[in-house]
Design a protein around this motif. Sequence first.
Motif: not given
Length: 448
Positions: A358-360, A400, A402-403, A445, A447
């Motif tokens: 996750s981006s976190s 990974n 994003e939301r 990623d 996005r």
Amino acid sequence: MRTIAIILASGTGVRFRSETPKQFLKLAGKTVLEHTLDAFERHPGIDEVVVVVSADTRLLTEEIIGNGGYGKVSKVVTGGATRQASSAAGIGAVAGDDHKVLVHDAVRPLLDHPTIDRCLAALDAHDAVDTGIPSPDTIIRIGGDDCIEAIPDRATLRLGQTPQGFRAGLLRHAHALASQDPALKVTDDCGLILHYGLGSVHVVPGDTNNIKITYPSDIYLADRLFQLRTRPAGADGLSALRGKVLVVFGASRGIGHRIASLARESGGEVVAASRKDGVSVADAGSVRDLLRKTLDVHGRIDLVANTAGVLRTGLLAGRNYAEIDEQIDTNFRGSVVVAREAFDAMRDTGGSIALFTSSSYTRGRARSAVYSATKAAVVNLTQGLAQEYQPFGVRINAINPERTATPMRTENFGSEPAQELLDVDSVARATLAALLSDATGEVIDVRR
């Protein structure tokens, strides 16, 4: 005309103050040299690689190249006592004068493909190319009394990096001149071109992450940069899924459900499972049984995706340990179990595994601290296992996104504007493309 990379790996690392030359130190699961070799081996525009080493490290280098399967490495040559002598040995191993040649320091392992692209494109119009980044600091020039003599305009200054690019004949000529000039002192190959007035040197943008490992602290910085390093999701077509056997864990809803359906639409043989089917990723027995049944039916497993995840938001002080354990068991232990059992099923035939971060993962977030910690652990797990699995042809990457508009997110954050979220179809396509790619040990990623 070919495109040839010359990797200078003959340094002894005096400034690094280590018995092991810095190009052979371990960094993010591999030697520094291997990371550098990877950058050129995986770049589609590079035809050939020449590695320049010291006599003392030649056998070690050849062993690394052999074990890593670096098919583009055509020659390993012995360098000299200086960088200039090693570069001369490298260009001496290149036959022909019209080739594009990139000279790169082995101890710059974070070289990215866009920088290589810029160098190769510039060599279409220029015979010599350097890479550089703007200086973030004011540069001062001092005299013998340690007083400032001048402060150059920072706007005109760049910090030089590698690779440097040349037409092979030009670089060969420069080194021929230098061989007759024992008093010459230059720090790189572009300096030779300028010193002998052989032409102008065009500068293309470098990359701030393309650091050179010079001092002990640099290895720690590079390790952190590798941990945070990502690559954008690929956009390759999914026709290669036809006939592939894919197992999807966490497939009852959201991203996992869409991965399974999209793979079926693309001609893949899909086995989908979730807790609703009695398959918990934290339970090694149930994961192993599913994979064995898949092998019994299909004869092999090509791809495995684990999308199972649990998010429980709220202050840690307000969470009970059952909720904490649920996140750790599903998000981290589940990733460990799936990765281990999938490897056992693939070790003889090769294959590809996708885990989910996750981006976190880059920084813990309040009210989801445990979730963030498990996702950081998944990244470290992926990077470590990539090295373990590489000799067996098994690839593993961490997706990974994003939301994303998933049921799990809605349950924790409520209704959000659709335009601010990724859709599950985009994440599913990126995951399948990553599974089909040659990437391993990467954070992919996704996005908007």
